[in-house]
Structures are given as structure tokens and as C-alpha cells.
Design a protein around this motif. Structure first.
Motif, PDB file in Angstrom:
ATOM      1  N   GLU A   1      -6.920   1.487   8.239  1.00 46.92           N
ATOM      2  CA  GLU A   1      -7.099   0.213   7.547  1.00 46.92           C
ATOM      3  C   GLU A   1      -7.859   0.369   6.241  1.00 46.92           C
ATOM      4  O   GLU A   1      -8.150  -0.626   5.574  1.00 46.92           O
TER       5      GLU A   1
ATOM      6  N   ALA B   1      -3.817   6.245   3.194  1.00 54.82           N
ATOM      7  CA  ALA B   1      -3.629   5.046   4.029  1.00 54.82           C
ATOM      8  C   ALA B   1      -2.438   5.207   4.963  1.00 54.82           C
ATOM      9  O   ALA B   1      -1.862   4.216   5.418  1.00 54.82           O
TER      10      ALA B   1
ATOM     11  N   GLN C   1      -6.497   0.203   1.395  1.00 49.49           N
ATOM     12  CA  GLN C   1      -5.340  -0.679   1.344  1.00 49.49           C
ATOM     13  C   GLN C   1      -5.173  -1.246  -0.067  1.00 49.49           C
ATOM     14  O   GLN C   1      -6.111  -1.304  -0.850  1.00 49.49           O
TER      15      GLN C   1
ATOM     16  N   THR D   1       0.854  -1.190   0.000  1.00 44.25           N
ATOM     17  CA  THR D   1       0.000   0.000   0.000  1.00 44.25           C
ATOM     18  C   THR D   1       0.889   1.239   0.000  1.00 44.25           C
ATOM     19  O   THR D   1       1.787   1.365   0.844  1.00 44.25           O
TER      20      THR D   1
END
Length: 754
Positions: A73, A68, A76, A63
């Protein structure tokens, strides 16, 4: 042309490269990367600084995006692929193009979320463009096999519409009946996104075929002229003069090849190349340095010491910068109508340079109405306006024609530059009319012309008046034109030629024969231009030591006949060739100068250089006479001494034996020398004048014209030291140190000086 901000979203999940396919077939990922590479290469070729892009990969193992960061979370397995910038768009670069060359290095995980990719793409565009005016687009490459998070997906579409971002979807295997529920759901969402944002949906294979075709460089249109189109004399008749505000743009202009910068092979660090800068130097060239090589006496000059000179015969007429400004025409920016002429008086051979489109000033309703009426009048009367065009103040005026064009929804004029009298190149061609006249009733042996053996000129061809085709001719056979090689009647020749032209008609090309036109200008690409960029891209990607790629067959296809068209015209071409007795003539080897002299030696029975043929050796008297004749042939026939090479001209005039030019040379040489001295603004012609004086003195001694030189020397001293002292440096710095004095009786017995 507006500024463009483009984001490429690429699905790199397993569905894009591990899908079932036939052996040798490329994967969806390879096709998508090819399309992106073609788009990036096109932007690199255009080289626009206002064209920014970004490539975002969806479904990667890692990622790498700004949403992010930290412990989030969300978002991703989405990565921004750009080495130079992390969170913003940037101008296309070679590093980005290299990063998308190998599909195997980009293969990702099993699934991807297209909505996450759209959100990051929209945020990237929003952070870069803000409130600036950009044409914003997203190109999404996917097979739609992965599920996406439905929550908030509609808000993403609304946000894209609010930002005026067009979402274009390039789908692979879209619309298949056997598609899964997930694929149909994703396709439906992407279709809704595309329709709402006024984007487009392309099939992957269709987009691949489109991008494989050749493209041209988009050039931003710039106005050549903004101002009034004037009809009348605004100074003498201001109230009766018509002035229509117009804009003029280039319609066709030759596309120039990109210029190559000069770089050194190895820079000082011995690792990379560096750019170099060229400099220009000026040197005074003496007579012994005319070959371009510097001689010991050549002096370097500064830029301000150099002036321009125009040749007038063998004389150089100097003009400095002040003189150049004085003789320039004083013109003002204008676009004035001179008069009107019929369209049939403007021939195609008169068109010079580029063609421009002239239209009314955008947004000016009054100008649009006036210009429309003006174009409509020209169109209905089949006339064009003759105009005088000056693009900027103090530039040379041009003359041109305004030709009306009324297309569907468009009314404008085409401006074509017309030649002046000095621009025309007339050549009188011999008439080919006799070739179109009926063939006389001659025997077959006389009707078949031989191109090689016939010596009859075009003017010698004659046809008896009142003789009809097919009748016999009394008396000697009529002469035929040199290239008249017809083997059948005139009517049959015309019929076969018509069939051949019809078979090569481009309006209905095979194999379909549907309505259309082949080889349109917008579909024919310059092979040199395309080939250059092919080599540049290959060398940039593969390194400086890589080989030049072979020529792409598409480059040459645009300038060769269609294979289907050649097949269709084969029969007509064969019949046309049978109508003429034309044979290929092998060119004879022309005799060289060596062959000519060897033939002369054989005829004179003289021994050749290699001792062949001949037994009588030439006598010394014959050899000396041959040398004298050769010397007479090689002496230039100079009639007047010029200011470029006065010493050589004087020497050539004194050496002539076919005419007594010595009195003229003695009269002209002093005038030329004084002219060189007078025209020297800062002594630039002093060396040439001194050389001419030395040659003049030597010639006067040989020809016993000492009184002529002594009188000139006295005049030179008076001109430089008494009448004007502008050139006193020539006498004190050149004549005196050079030891130039009057010719004495010791040098010339006929001289009265001692």
C-alpha cells in the motif's frame, strides 16, 4: 564531458492545474511540461548515447512503479512515464516526448507525496548507475501544496547526498506570505533537500524564461594533440632540447549541420520508409559519351581497374596507389617550434580555420611550471612562437602561431593556423586616400559629385600641393575622385562619422546603457542551425504531412541590429547621409546578343528575321562568306594535342585557317597515341587510342600525308609486337579487328603504296 543520468519528477496533482489564475494564463502543469519538453528536446538534439533520463509523475490516478508491486500500500499514485523501459533510465526518445505533449492527459488526483517520488527517483538512479561514474540529477517540478509523510524524510535526504545526486527544485509560487502551513512545511523540506545535495532552487517562471532562450549543442571536448612541445633539435642536440608535454583542444570550430540520411519514399511493405544504400560504378566513356550519358560502347570497370590521373595542361598524368604512397611526404607526429616573431607581424587576415587552446598536460606539475614560464615570456615580450604541427604520422604538416593568453587563473596559448604561400590570395585595392583629404575651395556646383555621370577614375584624382582648405584655386577646377560626393568640409564629415559610430557602440547598448556588451559570440546563435532543428522537432511531433512552422523571430534577432540601437542612431544616421550627395542609380538594361545583331542588320540595311526594316536581301556570295567567317570564329585555337581528347584536338588543328598547324599535328599525333597505349595499365586507354588512330588516318588522307600515317602504322606494329609485348593485345584486339591498314593509292593519289 561525463555521462548524465537525469530523473524528472513532476507533480500532476490538482493543485498544479486547477489553481486560481487570470483568464488566458497557463497553468503550473503546462509550464512544467514545457520546461521538461525543452530539456528532453535538447538531449534529443545532442544525441548522446550516454545521456539517460526518466520521467516520474506524482499524484496520478493509477500506480505504475516497481516499489508498489503486489499488495503493497506504499508508494501509491506514482507512475513512471516511459513506454520503452519500466524500471530503468533510457536514452531520450520521440515516444517519451509525445507522451508529455498534452497536459490534460496527465492530470491526476487531489494530492501527491513528493517524498515517495524522491524515493522512487533515487532507487531508479541507483539501480541503473550502480557504481558507474554518472553525473546524477533530479529535477522536481511542484507547487508544494500537498502534504507529505514526515517519517523517514530526513533519511531520504541523507541517501541522496550519499549517492551524489543533486536535487534541483523548480517551484511555483514559492515564498508567498499567504501560503498555507502545509505549503510552507513542504517548501522548507525541499529547500533543505536542495541545500544538502548541492542542488539549485528555481522559480517556475524564471526557469520557463531560461529554457525559452536558445541553446547550443554541448560537444564533448576531445584532444587534437597530445605530445611534447619541442624547442630545439632532439636528434642533434638532445641535452639542450626542451620538450614540454602539452594537450591541445578546439577553442572554436564551425558547427556542422546534421547530415540527413537517405530513405526510400515507400518501403516494400508499403507502410513505412526504409533506409537506402548508394553504390558507385565506373564506366569507360568514349568521345560520344562525354555528356555523361552511357553509350553502347561504354564498358563497366571494377574498382581496382581505376587509377587517378592529374591534369597537366591537356595531358592526363596517371598515378596508381603505389605511386601515390611514394610521392607522399613522410612525416611524424610533432609540435615543434620553428622560431619566434613579434605579435604585430601576425595579421588577422592570416588566421586560417579553427582556433585551438594549448595547455600543459593536466596533472603534470613540471610541465605546468615550464609551460607557464614559456607563456609568461611570450606575453611579456609581446611575441608569439612559430610552430610546425603534424597531428598524426604521414599527414600533411601545418604551420601556425602560438599566441599567449594570461587570464584570471588561466595561462594557455591559442594556436592559429597560418597560410603557406599557395594559400594567400592577394588583391591590390585602389587607394581611397584621396577621399580623406581636405575638400578644395570649389563652388557648390563643382563640389557635388554625380556618381552616375562622372567618368573620372580613382587614379585621375589630384589635389594641388600646397593649397589649403578654403582658398580659391586659379585655373581650371581640380578633378574630383569618382566617388567623392562630400557636401561639407572634411572636418565636418569626420565629426558626423564619429557620432554615427559612437551611437552604434555595442559596449553600452540601450535602453539601460549599463556596462556590458551586446552581440557576444556566445549569445549569437546560428539561425540556419536553429531553424533546422525547429523544423525537425515539429515534423517529428506532428507527422510527415504537417506543415513547416513559421520562422521563430528569435532566430533572426541575433543577426539584426537592436531596435533600441537603431532608434538611438537615427539622428546621427540622418546627419551622415546629408553630408554626402549619394543617389540611387537605376541599373541600365544591358544589350543582349539579339539586340546587337539586330542593330548590325539595321546598319547594313538587311531584312530582319521578322521582315522589319530593310529592303535588300543578302546575296548567296555574302551569305557564304559570312558562314566562312563564322566557322573561323568557332574553330578552337588548339596549339597542342592533349591526351584527354586527342581526336578532337587533331581535328581542330587541321581545321585552322589562321595558321598552318598541319605539320605540328602530324608530328604530335603519333606521340600522343603511343603515350596512351603505354600508360594503359590494363587497357583503359585503348579505346581512346583507337579513336585517335581512325581520326589520324582520315586526316592524313584529306591532307595528302599518307606517308606520315604509313610510317606511324609500321612503328606501332614494331612497338607493340617486337620491342615489347606488354600491349600486344592492342594490335591483335583493336587494330586488326578494326580493319586499320596502310593508306593506298586508291584512297590517296599521291600515295606510293598499293
Amino acid at each position: 564531458m561525463s555521462k548524465d543520468a537525469t530523473v524528472y519528477l513532476l507533480d500532476v496533482s490538482r493543485h498544479m492545474y486547477a489553481h486560481p489564475r487570470a483568464p488566458g494564463e497557463t497553468s503550473h502543469l503546462e509550464k512544467a511540461l514545457f520546461c521538461i519538453r525543452e530539456q528532453v528536446q535538447a538531449k534529443l538534439i545532442q544525441g548522446r548515447k550516454t545521456d539517460v533520463i526518466c520521467v516520474i509523475l506524482m499524484g496520478t490516478q493509477e500506480t505504475h512503479n516497481y516499489l508498489a508491486l503486489g499488495d503493497s500500500e506504499q508508494y501509491q499514485h506514482v507512475s513512471i512515464l516511459f513506454p520503452d523501459q519500466f524500471n530503468l533510465l533510457a536514452v531520450p526518445s520521440l515516444s517519451l516526448l509525445e507522451a508529455i505533449q498534452k497536459p490534460e492527459s496527465l492530470e491526476g488526483q487531489d494530492e501527491c507525496d513528493v517524498v515517495d517520488g524522491l524515493i522512487i527517483g533515487l532507487m531508479t538512479i541507483d539501480m541503473f548507475c550502480r557504481n558507474l561514474k554518472y553525473t546524477k540529477q533530479i529535477f522536481l517540478y511542484t507547487c508544494a501544496e500537498s502534504a507529505f509523510v514526515v517519517d523517514g524524510s530526513d533519511e531520504v535526504i541523507d541517501r541522496a547526498k550519499e549517492m551524489n545526486v543533486a536535487v534541483n527544485v523548480i517551484g511555483f509560487n514559492f515564498g508567498k506570505p499567504e501560503s498555507s502551513e502545509i505549503k510552507r512545511s513542504t517548501e522548507q523540506y525541499l529547500g533543505q533537500c536542495m541545500e544538502t545535495t548541492d542542488g539549485e532552487l528555481w522559480d517556475g517562471d524564471e526557469a520557463l524564461a531560461l529554457l525559452q532562450s536558445l541553446h547550443t549543442k554541448n560537444v564533448r571536448p576531445a584532444t587534437l594533440f597530445r605530445g611534447p612541445l619541442v624547442l630545439g633539435d632532439p636528434q642533434r642536440y638532445p641535452t639542450e632540447t626542451l620538450a614540454i608535454p602539452i594537450f591541445m583542444y578546439n577553442r572554436t570550430v564551425e558547427a556542422k549541420l546534421p547530415t540527413a540520411k537517405k530513405w526510400s519514399k515507400v518501403a516494400p511493405n508499403q507502410e513505412t520508409v526504409c533506409m537506402v544504400r548508394a553504390s558507385q560504378a565506373y564506366y569507360s566513356v568514349h568521345s560520344d559519351g562525354l555528356d555523361g550519358n552511357l553509350q553502347p560502347g561504354d564498358d563497366r570497370l571494377e574498382r581496382h581497374e581505376v587509377i587517378k590521373g592529374y591534369k597537366y595542361g591537356k595531358t592526363i598524368v596517371p598515378f596508381n596507389t603505389v605511386d601515390e604512397e611514394a610521392f607522399k611526404l613522410k612525416t611524424e607526429k610533432s609540435f615543434n617550434i620553428i622560431g619566434f616573431i613579434s605579435l604585430d607581424k601576425v595579421h588577422r587576415w592570416m588566421f586560417m580555420g579553427s582556433v585551438a587552446s594549448v595547455m600543459a598536460e593536466p596533472g603534470n606539475l613540471s610541465a605546468s611550471r615550464s609551460f607557464y614560464a614559456f607563456c609568461r615570456s611570450l606575453y611579456q615580450t609581446q611575441a608569439c612562437a612559430l610552430v610546425r604541427y603534424v597531428s598524426r604520422d604521414s599527414l600533411a604538416p601545418k604551420i601556425g602561431a602560438l599566441i599567449p593568453r594570461i587570464d584570471t587563473g588561466e595561462t594557455y596559448c591559442l594556436f592559429v593556423q597560418l597560410p603557406f604561400a599557395e594559400d594567400c590570395r592577394d588583391y591590390s585595392f585602389i587607394s581611397l586616400r584621396p577621399l580623406t583629404e581636405p575638400t578644395l575651395g570649389l563652388p557648390e556646383s563643382n563640389r557635388v559629385a554625380s556618381v552616375l555621370n562622372s567618368s573620372t577614375s580613382f587614379d585621375a584624382h589630384s589635389v594641388g600641393s600646397g593649397v589649403s582648405k578654403g582658398t580659391s584655386v586659379a585655373g581650371p577646377p581640380a578633378k574630383r575622385m569618382k566617388f567623392d560626393a562630400r557636401r561639407c568640409s572634411d572636418e565636418e564629415v569626420r565629426h558626423r562619422m564619429d557620432d554615427f559610430v559612437d551611437s552604434m557602440d555595442l559596449m553600452n547598448p540601450p535602453p539601460s546603457g549599463s556596462d556590458g556588451e551586446a552581440f557576444k559570440s556566445q549569445d549569437v546563435f546560428n539561425p540556419v542551425y536553429q531553424r533546422l532543428w525547429q523544423c525537425i522537432i515539429a515534423r517529428a511531433l506532428n507527422g510527415p504531412a504537417s506543415e513547416i512552422p513559421p520562422v521563430d523571430a528569435r532566430f533572426m534577432a541575433g543577426i539584426k541590429p537592436l531596435p533600441e540601437l537603431e532608434e538611438r542612431a537615427k539622428d546621427a544616421s540622418l546627419k551622415l547621409s546629408e553630408a554626402f550627395n549619394v543617389k540611387k542609380v537605376e541599373s541600365k538594361k544591358s544589350n543582349t546578343t539579339k539586340d546587337v545583331w539586330m542593330a548590325r542588320a539595321r546598319n547594313a540595311n538587311l531584312p530582319l528575321l521578322d521582315g522589319r526594316e530593310g529592303s535588300v536581301a543578302p546575296s548567296e556570295s555574302s551569305v557564304s562568306s559570312e558562314k566562312r567567317r563564322l566557322a573561323e570564329l568557332t574553330v578552337a585555337k588548339v596549339e597542342k594535342i592533349g591526351s584527354i581528347t586527342p581526336a578532337a584536338d587533331f581535328r581542330a588543328m587541321c581545321a585552322r585557317r589562321d595558321k598552318d598547324c598541319i605539320p605540328a599535328a602530324m608530328e604530335q599525333m603519333p606521340q600522343v597515341i603511343l603515350q596512351l597505349i603505354t600508360n594503359s595499365a590494363d587497357g583503359e586507354y585503348y579505346d581512346k587510342a583507337l579513336e585517335a588512330i581512325h581520326e589520324f588516318r582520315r586526316g592524313c588522307i584529306i591532307e595528302s600525308e599518307s606517308d606520315c600515317f604509313n610510317a606511324f602504322l609500321e612503328r606501332l606494329q614494331t612497338e607493340t609486337l617486337v620491342k615489347t609485348r606488354l600491349h600486344h593485345r592492342f594490335w591483335s584486339g583493336h587494330v586488326v579487328p578494326g580493319g586499320i591498314g596502310a593508306i593506298t593509292s586508291d584512297e590517296c593519289p599521291d600515295c606510293g603504296a598499293h
